[in-house]
Motif scaffolding. Structure first.
Motif, PDB file in Angstrom:
ATOM      1  N   GLY A 225       0.816  -1.210   0.000  1.00 22.45           N
ATOM      2  CA  GLY A 225       0.000   0.000   0.000  1.00 22.45           C
ATOM      3  C   GLY A 225       0.849   1.259   0.000  1.00 22.45           C
ATOM      4  N   SER A 226       0.230   2.384  -0.348  1.00 18.88           N
ATOM      5  CA  SER A 226       0.961   3.645  -0.446  1.00 18.88           C
ATOM      6  C   SER A 226       1.333   4.218   0.919  1.00 18.88           C
ATOM      7  N   PHE A 227       0.542   3.926   1.945  1.00 18.30           N
ATOM      8  CA  PHE A 227       0.801   4.486   3.280  1.00 18.30           C
ATOM      9  C   PHE A 227       2.172   4.058   3.800  1.00 18.30           C
ATOM     10  N   PHE A 228       2.508   2.797   3.594  1.00 18.42           N
ATOM     11  CA  PHE A 228       3.796   2.257   4.029  1.00 18.42           C
ATOM     12  C   PHE A 228       4.943   3.088   3.464  1.00 18.42           C
ATOM     13  N   HIS A 229       4.889   3.373   2.183  1.00 15.73           N
ATOM     14  CA  HIS A 229       5.988   4.058   1.512  1.00 15.73           C
ATOM     15  C   HIS A 229       5.977   5.566   1.775  1.00 15.73           C
ATOM     16  N   ALA A 230       4.781   6.165   1.846  1.00 15.67           N
ATOM     17  CA  ALA A 230       4.695   7.610   2.075  1.00 15.67           C
ATOM     18  C   ALA A 230       5.241   7.984   3.446  1.00 15.67           C
ATOM     19  N   THR A 231       4.860   7.209   4.468  1.00 13.63           N
ATOM     20  CA  THR A 231       5.308   7.526   5.828  1.00 13.63           C
ATOM     21  C   THR A 231       6.786   7.204   6.014  1.00 13.63           C
ATOM     22  N   GLY A 232       7.247   6.118   5.403  1.00 12.18           N
ATOM     23  CA  GLY A 232       8.671   5.796   5.492  1.00 12.18           C
ATOM     24  C   GLY A 232       9.522   6.833   4.783  1.00 12.18           C
ATOM     25  N   GLY A 233       9.041   7.314   3.643  1.00 12.87           N
ATOM     26  CA  GLY A 233       9.801   8.306   2.891  1.00 12.87           C
ATOM     27  C   GLY A 233       9.914   9.631   3.607  1.00 12.87           C
ATOM     28  N   VAL A 234       8.838  10.092   4.224  1.00  5.38           N
ATOM     29  CA  VAL A 234       8.861  11.393   4.872  1.00  5.38           C
ATOM     30  C   VAL A 234       9.775  11.394   6.091  1.00  5.38           C
ATOM     31  N   CYS A 235       9.991  10.216   6.684  1.00  6.55           N
ATOM     32  CA  CYS A 235      10.900  10.121   7.836  1.00  6.55           C
ATOM     33  C   CYS A 235      12.271   9.569   7.443  1.00  6.55           C
ATOM     34  N   GLU A 236      12.505   9.474   6.128  1.00  6.57           N
ATOM     35  CA  GLU A 236      13.815   9.096   5.589  1.00  6.57           C
ATOM     36  C   GLU A 236      14.279   7.727   6.091  1.00  6.57           C
ATOM     37  N   LEU A 237      13.366   6.749   6.098  1.00  9.76           N
ATOM     38  CA  LEU A 237      13.701   5.391   6.510  1.00  9.76           C
ATOM     39  C   LEU A 237      13.919   4.519   5.274  1.00  9.76           C
ATOM     40  N   THR A 238      14.812   3.567   5.377  1.00 11.38           N
ATOM     41  CA  THR A 238      14.979   2.586   4.318  1.00 11.38           C
ATOM     42  C   THR A 238      13.817   1.599   4.363  1.00 11.38           C
ATOM     43  N   PHE A 239      13.673   0.806   3.295  1.00 15.02           N
ATOM     44  CA  PHE A 239      12.600  -0.185   3.255  1.00 15.02           C
ATOM     45  C   PHE A 239      12.716  -1.145   4.434  1.00 15.02           C
ATOM     46  N   LYS A 240      13.923  -1.589   4.738  1.00 17.14           N
ATOM     47  CA  LYS A 240      14.133  -2.537   5.830  1.00 17.14           C
ATOM     48  C   LYS A 240      13.761  -1.906   7.174  1.00 17.14           C
ATOM     49  N   GLU A 241      14.161  -0.647   7.388  1.00 17.61           N
ATOM     50  CA  GLU A 241      13.817   0.043   8.638  1.00 17.61           C
ATOM     51  C   GLU A 241      12.313   0.215   8.768  1.00 17.61           C
ATOM     52  N   ARG A 242      11.668   0.572   7.656  1.00 22.59           N
ATOM     53  CA  ARG A 242      10.213   0.764   7.690  1.00 22.59           C
ATOM     54  C   ARG A 242       9.495  -0.556   7.943  1.00 22.59           C
ATOM     55  N   LEU A 243      10.005  -1.645   7.371  1.00 20.19           N
ATOM     56  CA  LEU A 243       9.370  -2.952   7.518  1.00 20.19           C
ATOM     57  C   LEU A 243       9.392  -3.423   8.974  1.00 20.19           C
ATOM     58  N   LYS A 244      10.436  -3.051   9.713  1.00 15.63           N
ATOM     59  CA  LYS A 244      10.542  -3.459  11.113  1.00 15.63           C
ATOM     60  C   LYS A 244       9.445  -2.862  11.991  1.00 15.63           C
TER      61      LYS A 244
END
Length: 415
Positions: free
Chosen positions: A372-391
């Motif tokens: 979903g887009s929420f996962f990527h939008a929130t991770g991007g705005v806080c400058e997290l990598t995919f792995k960091e966001r997935l955790k």
């Protein structure tokens, strides 16, 4: 139509979303595949898809109207003023509570959760740099607060759940106030327990907020307060003001109180742009909802609950959770669940308002998955990598799960 067909349709939609196909097209393709593989002819499949869109068309109109309120709050600077005020009052010593509360209130006022997180994120990152706090922990606080606000807001997920179950929007919001409040406290508890003490360097210093010629706090609050007052007239004095009117009126009152006349057109354009994406998503969601509604999937879920000795009441929060997982969206999840299981929920004696409230809470459990887009939008705005966001996904699911459980407990207490 068989449940297998509906499940395959959902799987096809998820696969296509993961492959970056626009979600609306992915769901239309999934609906088409689900109908054909579920044992019905192409003309019948198309007919069911169109019927599904017809069922949610009233909610789509209300969601477009909600763009007036959302656009005014964001483009006028009101959303930023509200979040700044909350964080400044609570101070750096209660940074997680401040961030969670700011995001919660923005969502409760009608701002999309992703927009609320994006609004609060710059302040959160500034505080994180100053206090030595992980960006991941700041994001969990904002997302948890946003989920709490999302179940008590006139946002699309609440509107469409209430619409499909023929319930009062204000009643659906009211039933989730206690779960949202407890959920806010639980969010702070979860975040605080995750922080290694050596990473915290709370100095207690006051922080300054850049003056961007933002409106005052009270004028910023005029739009959401007006909207909530109009929506609350039904339970208070039996005067019904439809959200189709309440939210645009609230937005226009906000423009007047903030004296943002020159920005009024840009506010409306921004709100329409944001809601147009949701409306298009819901058209795609409606097609697959029409397929699921006419399949035996709901009967399979009821049988599963019966064999597990679960109460039939759990069909509301569980359907919300399952459909939010399938679509990675609170709005689409609430749409699918309320459209597909409304007859079942009302048939077992649950009122429309309580059914919508439980579906709405359930839809927060798995709405943040990576397709979903929420996962990527929130991770991007806080400058997290995919792995960091997935955790962060397990902790988000934990907060959403607690909200769903609390709403269900409140139903059993009150009935």
């Amino acid at each position: 139509m068989t449940a297998i067909g509906a499940i395959i349709g959902l799987i096809v939609a998820i696969f296509l979303i993961i492959k970056k196909l626009p979600a609306a097209y992915a769901m239309i393709a999934g609906a088409l595949a689900g109908g054909l593989l579920g044992g019905i002819a192409l003309p019948q499949t198309i007919s069911l898809m169109i019927d599904g869109i017809k069922d949610i068309s009233p909610a789509i109109i209300r969601i477009i109207a909600a763009g007036v309120l959302s656009g005014v709050l964001v483009k006028s600077g009101a959303a930023e003023t509200i979040s700044n005020a909350i964080i400044k009052v609570l101070g750096a010593q209660k940074v997680f509570l401040a961030l969670a509360l700011a995001t919660m209130l923005l969502c409760a006022a009608g701002v999309f959760i992703d927009v609320a997180v994006i609004t609060v994120a710059p302040i959160a990152l500034s505080l994180g740099n100053r206090l030595g706090i992980s960006k991941s922990l700041l994001l969990i606080a904002m997302i948890g607060g946003g989920k709490c606000g999302n179940i008590i807001s006139p946002n699309p997920n609440t509107i469409i759940a209430a619409e499909n179950l023929e319930a009062s929007l204000s009643s659906v919001i009211f039933y989730n106030i206690i779960p949202a409040t407890i959920g806010l406290i639980f969010t702070v508890f979860v975040v605080s327990k995750l922080i290694p003490q050596k990473q915290i360097q709370l100095s207690g210093k006051e922080f300054e907020i850049e003056n961007k010629n933002l409106p005052s706090v009270w004028s910023s609050l005029s739009a959401p307060i007006t909207t909530l007052l109009l929506l609350s007239l039904r339970p208070i004095c039996n005067i019904t003001i439809d959200p189709l009117l309440a939210m645009p009126i609230g937005g226009l009152v906000g423009i007047v109180c903030m004296k943002k006349y020159r920005e009024s057109l840009s506010c409306l354009e921004y709100g329409l742009q944001k809601m147009s994406g949701v409306a298009i998503l819901l058209i795609g969601t409606g097609t697959i909802a029409g397929i699921i509604k006419n399949s035996t999937l709901k009967d399979c879920i009821l049988q599963m609950l019966a064999q597990a000795n679960f109460s039939d009441t759990l069909v509301a929060p569980i359907s919300g959770a399952l459909m939010s997982a399938a679509t990675a969206s609170t709005t689409a999840g609430a749409t699918l669940a309320s459209a597909s299981f409304s007859d079942v929920i009302l048939g077992i004696g649950i009122s429309g308002a309580w059914g919508a409230a439980m579906i709405n809470s359930g839809a927060t459990v798995l709405d943040h998955l990576p397709h979903g887009s929420f996962f990527h939008a929130t991770g991007g705005v806080c400058e997290l990598t995919f792995k960091e966001r997935l955790k962060l996904v397990p902790y988000e699911s934990l907060i959403g799960g607690v909200l769903a459980i609390l709403t269900t407990i409140m139903y059993f207490i009150c009935n």
